[in-house]
Design a protein around this motif. Structure first.
Motif, PDB file in Angstrom:
ATOM      1  N   ARG A  59       0.870  -1.162   0.000  1.00 37.35           N
ATOM      2  CA  ARG A  59       0.000   0.000   0.000  1.00 37.35           C
ATOM      3  C   ARG A  59       0.911   1.217   0.000  1.00 37.35           C
ATOM      4  N   LYS A  61      -0.035   4.435  -0.545  1.00 37.52           N
ATOM      5  CA  LYS A  61      -0.744   5.496   0.159  1.00 37.52           C
ATOM      6  C   LYS A  61      -2.216   5.120   0.136  1.00 37.52           C
ATOM      7  N   SER A  62      -3.032   5.886   0.806  1.00 38.97           N
ATOM      8  CA  SER A  62      -4.450   5.563   0.891  1.00 38.97           C
ATOM      9  C   SER A  62      -5.074   5.415  -0.496  1.00 38.97           C
ATOM     10  N   SER A 117      -5.172  14.779   0.093  1.00 36.34           N
ATOM     11  CA  SER A 117      -4.746  13.460   0.573  1.00 36.34           C
ATOM     12  C   SER A 117      -3.917  12.715  -0.476  1.00 36.34           C
TER      13      SER A 117
END
Length: 213
Positions: A59, A61-62, A117
């Motif tokens: 992962r 990043k989100s 984000s």
């Protein structure tokens, strides 16, 4: 006992099939896939989380996943993560050939409504410049970066932006960029002045560049 072994094999086979599907999708997406894209394979968050915990899937990043992410170069990653962004400031100067060393931080212009984000990541390090849609699209061209298309500002627009926001730019990089532009035999002065008017830096252009032209 035989049934239990068969069930274990069946689970392992299913897992291998899922991993192969993930690898194929990520490869098709240029090395990075969104959660929503992985869900189209019939996977859910628990499955993705299990692969992450096992170290099979990364992962980054989100909402974004990859395989072998840390082994990829930044040039491979940036076009995939920010296809809507435009290289600007120091990054633009480098890829327009005006700086010899690529800056540590990526400077990328994005629409002002872009979610902040998207830039919360440890690698690569990205500095976003939030811009009005009309301004963002002015003077954009594309070039190939590691097989992926990425946007960059034309050198004349780029120079005007660097002068407009020179307080945000490393002084040495600005100096080198301006000198390289002045020496550039393919520069378009008419286009430079057009962008200077649009970006409201006519006086700066005349004072910093005009005397050398």
């Amino acid at each position: 006992m035989a049934e239990e072994k068969k069930e274990r094999l069946s689970r392992q086979e299913k897992k291998e099939q899922q991993l192969e599907a993930i690898r194929k999708l990520i490869e098709e997406k240029g090395g990075v896939a969104k959660t929503s894209e992985l869900y189209t394979l019939g996977l859910d968050y628990r499955v993705l989380q299990r692969f992450v915990e096992e170290g099979t899937l990364e992962r980054i990043k989100s909402g974004y996943y990859s395989l072998g992410y840390r082994k990829k170069s930044e040039e491979e990653i940036i076009p995939v993560l920010f296809p809507d962004g435009v290289l600007c400031m120091e990054s633009g100067l480098y890829y327009q050939g005006y700086l010899k060393e690529r800056p540590y931080i990526w400077s990328i212009a994005v629409d002002k409504n872009t979610s902040k984000s998207r830039f919360k990541m440890d690698y690569p390090i990205v500095h976003p410049y939030y811009t009005e849609t009309k301004v963002l699209e002015m003077g954009v061209e594309t070039f190939d970066m590691n097989g992926q298309k990425i946007k960059i500002y034309e050198k004349e627009r780029l120079i005007c932006d660097c002068l407009k926001y020179e307080d945000k730019l490393d002084a040495d990089s600005l100096k080198k960029g301006l000198l390289a532009f002045i020496k550039d035999e393919e520069k378009d002065i008419a286009k430079l002045m057009m962008y200077a008017r649009e970006r409201r830096v006519v006086e700066k252009v005349r004072n910093r560049i005009g005397v050398w032209l």
